[in-house]
Design a protein around this motif. Structure first.
Motif, PDB file in Angstrom:
ATOM      1  N   UNK A   1      44.499  28.144  37.917  1.00  8.87           N
ATOM      2  CA  UNK A   1      44.764  30.038  37.927  1.00  8.87           C
ATOM      3  C   UNK A   1      43.981  30.884  37.751  1.00  8.87           C
ATOM      4  N   UNK A   2      42.047  29.449  36.740  1.00  7.51           N
ATOM      5  CA  UNK A   2      40.784  30.664  36.647  1.00  7.51           C
ATOM      6  C   UNK A   2      40.245  30.987  38.175  1.00  7.51           C
ATOM      7  N   UNK A   3      40.756  29.596  38.693  1.00  6.18           N
ATOM      8  CA  UNK A   3      39.915  29.461  40.572  1.00  6.18           C
ATOM      9  C   UNK A   3      40.791  30.279  41.432  1.00  6.18           C
ATOM     10  N   UNK A   4      41.223  30.267  40.911  1.00  3.47           N
ATOM     11  CA  UNK A   4      42.513  31.365  41.806  1.00  3.47           C
ATOM     12  C   UNK A   4      41.838  33.132  41.729  1.00  3.47           C
ATOM     13  N   UNK A   5      42.326  32.977  40.646  1.00  2.09           N
ATOM     14  CA  UNK A   5      42.137  34.513  40.518  1.00  2.09           C
ATOM     15  C   UNK A   5      40.753  34.712  40.302  1.00  2.09           C
ATOM     16  N   UNK A   6      39.515  33.910  40.742  1.00  2.00           N
ATOM     17  CA  UNK A   6      38.092  34.477  41.355  1.00  2.00           C
ATOM     18  C   UNK A   6      38.323  34.627  42.385  1.00  2.00           C
ATOM     19  N   UNK A   7      38.864  33.295  43.564  1.00  2.00           N
ATOM     20  CA  UNK A   7      38.989  34.089  45.001  1.00  2.00           C
ATOM     21  C   UNK A   7      39.927  35.178  45.182  1.00  2.00           C
ATOM     22  N   UNK A   8      40.884  35.283  44.293  1.00  2.00           N
ATOM     23  CA  UNK A   8      41.435  36.637  44.352  1.00  2.00           C
ATOM     24  C   UNK A   8      41.203  37.684  44.578  1.00  2.00           C
ATOM     25  N   UNK A   9      39.141  37.421  43.472  1.00  2.00           N
ATOM     26  CA  UNK A   9      38.659  38.283  43.783  1.00  2.00           C
ATOM     27  C   UNK A   9      37.799  38.388  44.973  1.00  2.00           C
ATOM     28  N   UNK A  10      37.686  38.026  45.411  1.00  2.00           N
ATOM     29  CA  UNK A  10      36.354  37.565  46.792  1.00  2.00           C
ATOM     30  C   UNK A  10      35.183  36.791  46.245  1.00  2.00           C
ATOM     31  N   UNK A  11      35.513  36.077  44.869  1.00  2.00           N
ATOM     32  CA  UNK A  11      34.363  35.052  45.063  1.00  2.00           C
ATOM     33  C   UNK A  11      34.650  33.899  45.862  1.00  2.00           C
ATOM     34  N   UNK A  12      33.229  32.656  46.134  1.00  2.00           N
ATOM     35  CA  UNK A  12      33.895  32.212  46.750  1.00  2.00           C
ATOM     36  C   UNK A  12      33.356  30.664  45.980  1.00  2.00           C
ATOM     37  N   UNK A  13      34.199  30.413  44.849  1.00  2.00           N
ATOM     38  CA  UNK A  13      33.893  29.477  44.511  1.00  2.00           C
ATOM     39  C   UNK A  13      35.111  27.814  44.602  1.00  2.00           C
ATOM     40  N   UNK A  14      34.063  26.913  44.856  1.00  2.00           N
ATOM     41  CA  UNK A  14      34.422  25.883  45.251  1.00  2.00           C
ATOM     42  C   UNK A  14      34.418  25.014  44.888  1.00  2.00           C
ATOM     43  N   UNK A  15      34.474  23.176  44.927  1.00  2.00           N
ATOM     44  CA  UNK A  15      34.370  22.013  44.306  1.00  2.00           C
ATOM     45  C   UNK A  15      32.804  21.903  44.045  1.00  2.00           C
TER      46      UNK A  15
END
Lengths: 215, 215
Positions: free
Chosen positions: A132-146
């Protein structure tokens, strides 16, 4: 000791102590007169634990109750108690309003755990919470991955190993063992988070503290 | 777009959006008819930021307001904005009822920061917050001192450096820079904490998962 002395020894007000007694968070004292109960060292310790979970851990009362119930249930193993404590910690952050966006993020979290070689059960609330946190970050435009997640995993791996290793297996009572796990899980999270903020100030001072026009 | 479309795009209910507008957390839309306002991409982005701070960061509205005010105040530097965000995060945990016990713990925190060679200003709320946690741990019987604190500091040092380094200095607008700092500070704390819980489950499984008599 009496409830007033319990209050004096802990700084918790008498009405709050009576509330905990009524809610069953604190066991009843030994009755010694019509309207008077006697409290001992175990009450003092339990009261300090409740306040630590509420004040420092930020847990809601229902989650405090779940942890205390697990402490008092002899059938709950140390490993399961750790899981229950984690659920209580994660529950406080979970408002349950990120239903479907987490699909892709969930796959990345699962890949991260596999890459780190960690044993984490499939249905862990922590897997979902992280997605959920990763999804929130991604929805705010962050490229957070593995790759980024693995970086965080490696940073805490040794600490977590040390934390789990501090559980005193030869302690006199089961209560001491499990209180250690509960308190350690909750309070060292605050130590870790606050240390990170201090480190950020240090690195921010190095990079940004010189007066700038700041646009 | 209209408020109903803003709601559809974010999952935030119309009454909540109207509450944010009334409280000034969300700027008013451009009026285009007697009872109708128009919202743009900036509103959408701000609304997502508010929900991220509240839902994932666990911030109270007053602390969200302080962060948003700092974002909108062009005179606040990036370094100062980081400090304001830290205060907002720490404020959420601070119930202000650990007045004096923290004296010895405060000295240990200050020694830890010195040993790590970190630049942190004397009056930082984070110094006090960490001392309160250490004091609570000590009152519960944990021997937590400079050595243990340094261990946590070393674990997060490189991460914090990387986090601060990701601030896009050449970004088009100041808002993007500061949103990055705010969101990164708040949300990556959740990433770090959840990663630690996952790592604990792994190490707990290694040590305790075998069926035991648990006593």
């Amino acid at each position: 000791v009496r409830v007033s002395e319990l209050s004096a020894a802990t700084g918790v007000t008498v009405p709050t102590i009576k509330f905990y007694l009524r809610e069953g968070l604190l066991p009843a004292g030994r009755t010694r007169a019509a309207n008077q109960a006697d409290y001992d060292e175990a009450h003092l310790r339990r009261l300090r634990l409740i306040r630590a979970l509420v004040d420092v851990g930020g847990m809601r009362l229902r989650d405090v109750r779940a942890v205390l119930t697990a402490i008092d249930d002899e059938r709950v193993t140390v490993h399961d108690l750790l899981g229950i404590t984690q659920d209580a910690l994660v529950a406080g952050d979970d408002r349950g309003d990120a239903p479907d966006a987490a699909g892709a993020a969930q796959a990345e979290v699962d890949q991260t755990i596999a890459r780190l070689g960690w044993q984490v059960h499939e249905g862990a609330a922590t897997r979902r919470a992280l997605a959920e946190v990763v999804s929130t970050l991604q929805s705010l435009g962050w490229s957070v991955g593995v790759d980024e997640l693995v970086r965080y995993g490696r940073a805490v791996d040794e600490l977590a190993d040390w934390e789990v290793a501090t559980v005193p297996e030869s302690a006199a009572s089961r209560t001491e063992i499990v209180e250690h796990v509960v308190v350690g899980t909750v309070l060292f999270e605050r130590v870790l988070d606050t240390m990170r903020l201090l480190a950020q100030e240090h690195h921010s001072a190095r990079r940004f503290a010189a007066p700038d026009g700041s646009n």
